[in-house]
Design a protein around this motif. Structure first.
Motif, short mmCIF file in Angstrom:
data_model
loop_
_atom_site.label_atom_id
_atom_site.label_comp_id
_atom_site.label_asym_id
_atom_site.label_seq_id
_atom_site.Cartn_x
_atom_site.Cartn_y
_atom_site.Cartn_z
N TYR A 66 0.82 -1.20 0.00
CA TYR A 66 0.00 0.00 0.00
C TYR A 66 0.86 1.26 0.00
CZ TYR A 66 -4.12 -2.74 1.54
OH TYR A 66 -5.16 -3.62 1.63
N GLY A 67 0.36 2.33 -0.60
CA GLY A 67 0.88 3.65 -0.29
C GLY A 67 0.40 4.03 1.10
N ILE A 68 1.04 5.02 1.72
CA ILE A 68 0.63 5.41 3.07
C ILE A 68 0.91 6.90 3.28
CG2 ILE A 68 2.84 4.81 4.17
CD1 ILE A 68 1.08 3.67 6.51
N ILE A 69 -0.04 7.56 3.92
CA ILE A 69 0.10 8.98 4.25
C ILE A 69 -0.02 9.14 5.75
CG2 ILE A 69 -0.85 11.30 3.99
CD1 ILE A 69 -1.98 10.43 1.27
N TYR A 70 1.00 9.71 6.38
CA TYR A 70 0.96 10.07 7.79
C TYR A 70 0.59 11.55 7.86
CZ TYR A 70 3.18 5.59 8.75
OH TYR A 70 3.43 4.24 8.85
N ALA A 133 10.50 17.58 18.74
CA ALA A 133 11.47 16.50 18.53
C ALA A 133 10.92 15.17 19.03
CB ALA A 133 12.79 16.83 19.22
N ALA A 134 10.23 15.20 20.16
CA ALA A 134 9.65 13.98 20.71
C ALA A 134 8.54 13.45 19.81
CB ALA A 134 9.13 14.23 22.11
N ILE A 139 6.83 9.19 15.99
CA ILE A 139 6.37 8.76 14.67
C ILE A 139 7.35 7.75 14.07
CG2 ILE A 139 5.96 9.52 12.30
CD1 ILE A 139 4.89 12.16 13.50
N GLU A 140 8.64 8.07 14.16
CA GLU A 140 9.65 7.21 13.54
C GLU A 140 9.81 5.88 14.25
OE1 GLU A 140 14.31 7.43 12.09
OE2 GLU A 140 13.69 8.58 13.85
N THR A 141 9.88 5.89 15.57
CA THR A 141 10.28 4.68 16.30
C THR A 141 9.12 3.87 16.85
OG1 THR A 141 10.52 5.87 18.41
CG2 THR A 141 12.45 5.80 16.96
N ILE A 144 5.32 4.31 13.05
CA ILE A 144 5.59 3.66 11.77
C ILE A 144 5.83 2.16 11.95
CG2 ILE A 144 7.26 3.50 9.86
CD1 ILE A 144 7.44 6.54 9.90
N PRO A 145 6.65 1.72 12.91
CA PRO A 145 6.80 0.27 13.08
C PRO A 145 5.50 -0.43 13.44
CG PRO A 145 8.61 1.42 14.14
CD PRO A 145 7.61 2.47 13.74
N ARG A 146 4.66 0.19 14.27
CA ARG A 146 3.42 -0.47 14.64
C ARG A 146 2.51 -0.67 13.43
NH1 ARG A 146 -0.83 0.68 19.60
NH2 ARG A 146 -2.42 -0.79 18.86
#
Length: 282
Positions: A66-70, A133-134, A139-141, A144-146
């Motif tokens: 899939y494409g994905i938009i956050y 920053a948090a 979002i990154e750690t 996105i992984p979930r």
């Protein structure tokens, strides 16, 4: 094979979100409706939780995923994006777009917006919440992984999207996490919140960028439409149009002006253009 919400580990039996007091007599029309194929869950530390909404496509994933938009500011972006990606990826649209997941990032309120936390969480302005920053780290750690452990996602079509403060956040994400997102979409970005750092990090190359702005976000156009003096003063001070145009030039970005709309009214056009941008030349 299509992926169900329950397979993702997301709760699908959560109560409907509570909105404003119903209009008198509205209860006669029947129960509240919730979009199918949509889940919600909360994420983050107790002192700074976010509410996440995930909309799955109707179609099974293509071979590439899939494409994905956050999407930041879920209360203002999620519903429109959900409809836009479904319409554009419909087999009847012939648009070249593939099925796309929408992940809305909001706050655990009735509206998914928290004005006390929005500034600190997206651009670092204010004192509430863990900070910009948090938010990016979460979002990154974590986010996105979930999502992408459970779903087949094409990393070549992973977009971060935001408007206003969210647009500035998306530009910061490009600078601070190069390669994390394949596409960046910034609508009327509030570059004024950290102009020196954003321009210092700007340069061609990297993920393609879309920057949009409302035509009435210039002081001259706003004044011609009778905008109040304090609004015009803010446009002059923040230089929304000029900075967006300069940023687009520095990044080699697509720059789109939506005539005859101002800051808030440009959101819907921006979201539709962002979906097209994600799947351009497909």
């Amino acid at each position: 094979m299509a992926t169900s919400l329950s397979m993702l580990g997301f709760a699908t039996d959560l109560p409907a979100q509570q909105g404003p007091e119903p209009i008198p007599g509205a209860e006669t029309f029947g129960p509240r409706w919730q979009p199918a194929g949509t889940a919600q869950f909360d994420l983050g530390p107790a002192e700074g939780r976010f509410r996440i909404l995930v909309s799955l496509p109707d179609q099974p994933p293509p071979e590439e995923g899939y494409g994905i938009i956050y999407a930041l500011d879920a209360g203002w972006t999620f519903g429109t994006l959900r409809d836009a990606v479904r319409m554009r990826a419909s087999p009847y649209a012939h648009s070249g777009a593939r099925p796309t997941v929408v992940v809305g990032i909001g706050w655990p309120t009735d509206t998914l917006i928290d004005f006390d936390r929005r500034g600190p969480d997206l651009v670092g302005q204010g004192t509430e919440g863990p900070g910009r920053a948090a938010t990016l780290e979460l979002i990154e750690t974590v986010l996105i992984p979930r999502v992408e452990t459970a779903l087949p996602v094409d990393p070549a079509h992973r977009m971060i999207l935001g408007h206003s403060f969210g647009g500035a956040f998306a530009l910061q994400a490009r600078a601070e996490r190069p390669g994390l997102f394949s596409h960046i979409a910034a609508g009327s970005p509030s570059i004024w919140t950290d102009a020196e750092a954003l321009f210092a990090a700007a340069g061609p190359g990297g993920a393609p960028v879309l920057i949009t702005i409302g035509g009435l976000e210039t002081p001259e156009r706003a004044a011609a439409t009778g905008a109040p003096a304090d609004r015009i003063a803010r446009l002059i001070e923040r230089d929304m149009f000029g900075r967006a145009e300069r940023m687009a030039a520095d990044l080699g970005a697509d720059f789109v002006v939506f005539d005859d709309v101002g800051h808030g009214a440009s959101v819907t056009a921006f979201l539709a253009r962002a979906v097209a941008f994600l799947w351009a030349a497909e």
